[in-house]
Design a protein around this motif. Sequence first.
Motif, mmCIF file in Angstrom:
data_model
loop_
_atom_site.group_PDB
_atom_site.id
_atom_site.type_symbol
_atom_site.label_atom_id
_atom_site.label_comp_id
_atom_site.label_asym_id
_atom_site.label_seq_id
_atom_site.Cartn_x
_atom_site.Cartn_y
_atom_site.Cartn_z
ATOM 1 N N ASN A 243 0.822 -1.223 0.000
ATOM 2 C CA ASN A 243 0.000 0.000 0.000
ATOM 3 C C ASN A 243 0.851 1.266 0.000
ATOM 4 O O ASN A 243 0.618 2.208 0.762
ATOM 5 C CB ASN A 243 -0.959 -0.001 1.190
ATOM 6 N N SER A 244 1.848 1.256 -0.884
ATOM 7 C CA SER A 244 2.781 2.376 -0.978
ATOM 8 C C SER A 244 2.591 3.112 -2.298
ATOM 9 O O SER A 244 1.652 2.846 -3.055
ATOM 10 C CB SER A 244 4.216 1.849 -0.898
ATOM 11 N N GLU A 245 3.519 4.018 -2.572
ATOM 12 C CA GLU A 245 3.579 4.677 -3.873
ATOM 13 C C GLU A 245 4.534 3.921 -4.795
ATOM 14 O O GLU A 245 4.999 4.461 -5.798
ATOM 15 C CB GLU A 245 4.055 6.127 -3.719
ATOM 16 N N GLY A 246 4.836 2.680 -4.446
ATOM 17 C CA GLY A 246 5.652 1.831 -5.302
ATOM 18 C C GLY A 246 6.979 1.406 -4.718
ATOM 19 O O GLY A 246 7.595 0.461 -5.206
ATOM 20 N N THR A 247 7.433 2.094 -3.664
ATOM 21 C CA THR A 247 8.710 1.740 -3.054
ATOM 22 C C THR A 247 8.581 1.742 -1.525
ATOM 23 O O THR A 247 7.622 2.275 -0.956
ATOM 24 C CB THR A 247 9.821 2.720 -3.467
ATOM 25 N N ALA A 248 9.588 1.172 -0.868
ATOM 26 C CA ALA A 248 9.526 0.979 0.578
ATOM 27 C C ALA A 248 9.484 2.287 1.357
ATOM 28 O O ALA A 248 8.973 2.319 2.483
ATOM 29 C CB ALA A 248 10.723 0.138 1.038
ATOM 30 N N GLU A 249 9.993 3.354 0.797
ATOM 31 C CA GLU A 249 10.029 4.624 1.518
ATOM 32 C C GLU A 249 8.632 5.152 1.822
ATOM 33 O O GLU A 249 8.447 5.978 2.716
ATOM 34 C CB GLU A 249 10.814 5.667 0.723
ATOM 35 N N THR A 250 7.629 4.667 1.080
ATOM 36 C CA THR A 250 6.247 5.095 1.330
ATOM 37 C C THR A 250 5.380 3.924 1.797
ATOM 38 O O THR A 250 4.155 3.930 1.586
ATOM 39 C CB THR A 250 5.645 5.717 0.053
ATOM 40 N N PHE A 251 5.982 2.939 2.429
ATOM 41 C CA PHE A 251 5.266 1.768 2.940
ATOM 42 C C PHE A 251 4.015 2.172 3.720
ATOM 43 O O PHE A 251 4.078 3.037 4.600
ATOM 44 C CB PHE A 251 6.197 0.955 3.843
ATOM 45 N N ASP A 252 2.872 1.587 3.383
ATOM 46 C CA ASP A 252 1.614 1.698 4.122
ATOM 47 C C ASP A 252 0.952 3.076 4.042
ATOM 48 O O ASP A 252 -0.079 3.308 4.668
ATOM 49 C CB ASP A 252 1.829 1.318 5.594
#
Length: 516
Positions: A243-252
Amino acid sequence: MKKAALLFIPLWLGSCGLSGDLQPPRALHTEAGLEDFDRQSLSTRPGKSARFSLDAEPEYITVSPDSKTAYVSLQESNALAVLDIAGGKFTAVHPLGFKDWRGSALDASDKDGKVNLQLWPVLGAYMPDAIASYRVGGQTYILSANEGDGREYAGFEDEVRVKDLLLDPEKFPDAATLQGSSALGRLTVSRVDADTDGDGDADQLVSFGGRSLSVWSADGKLVSDTGSLFERTVAAQRPAAFNSEGTAETFDTRSDNKGPEPEALTVAQVGGRSFAFVGLERSGGIMVLDVSRPGQPQLVQYFNDTDASATAKSGRAGDLAPEGLLFIPAADSPAGRNLLVASHEVSGSVSIYAVADSGELSRLGRYQSEPFAFGQGVAEISAYDPGSKRLFTVNGQTGGLDILDLSDVTAPRRVDSVDLSAYGRGANSVAVHDGVVALAIAAGTKTDPGQVVLLNPQGELLAQPVRVGALPDMLTFTPDGRTILVANEGEPSDDYSVDPAGSVSIIDVRQALARR
């Protein structure tokens, strides 16, 4: 970048498969509106005007194989409309209703720091963006990618978080718990659907989008829905980017608002089976489902080879935010095999995949726009012309059209760009049939009429533009090539002082091409 200048050429009699056609002449342009339904009591989602024809906002179109009937998604209204193409009139509107998240888990919070799929007392408005149609056993079925979309203008706010609502104490006796940030408090829901009895409190919670793929009968009845399959699959296979914007930096960060956000969709017959390809705009990647049995869609593959550990803005993450999907059958393919083309608006990239008889995807080639422009919509919707082996991709950053050479699918390259600024603020959609490239162009002021521009594969203007409704979005040719259909959203101005009606433009291709 070339300007699209008018090219005076003889009109070929065989254009669009019409050679020897003795059909009676048709009007150049018919505008099909929804005013006939203003007097009906429809359980659709209202806007500020509470007048259906103004609130409907047609979004996407799919056409029956016989080119007689079109099905149109009315995303914000949460409905499906049926259009008689020859008659130039809408014959039905089917409200799609809500799904019940008490029977299918979702993650409702972006502040719990984990994958947290649970059953909640929430309804979901399907609100499809892209739709597609196919036939099984002589019956027509409609597929919908249930993205969701609220009406958010200065003059009308549709969205609200659960924590900011007064919940009906009888319907929600545990309101204090539910409105916590790790429960439902952060979830974005509909303000207009909340109070069903007019007493000022929320009697139901309706979230935006179904986070799913649905199958519908031609008369708008739900046949099946994938429930929480997309969220569960991403959680299992790409947990770092859930549920991110595609990468781990925006996880959840998207759990509180539409989750993986299925948006792009196409359907194809491969190896004797029907497959749906669904692009997840937020989480990224493509879900492949076998929909040969409409009542039981089966997951075949979740293709996502992005680097979730990379910073999205660095340009090293790979494909982000699939906006458009295009299937190219082997008979038309430059590679002689079935292909899927995915256009990505955030990463500005276009990827080419081989489609196996199993439906599974494998990457063949990729085009990356340069210089890298994060989130500028450089690659949005694409269409392919088999005669020239060229791909035409809407560039949201320039408002123009990029032309890619697909002769070598392992190394697609841009060969030209077309400046469309003379016709409006930019292209929203593109479609190709028999060497005619059609573009939907929005006006500089979105509430003004737009235009449809017709080019040849070299990017030269074939005829005078055709004026259509306000904010033309998706356009398509009918399978027989005789007609172009355009979904005109008719969004209001930000302050709601101007609110054009939504419509579908029906354009006769032969007459449009004759206007040299």
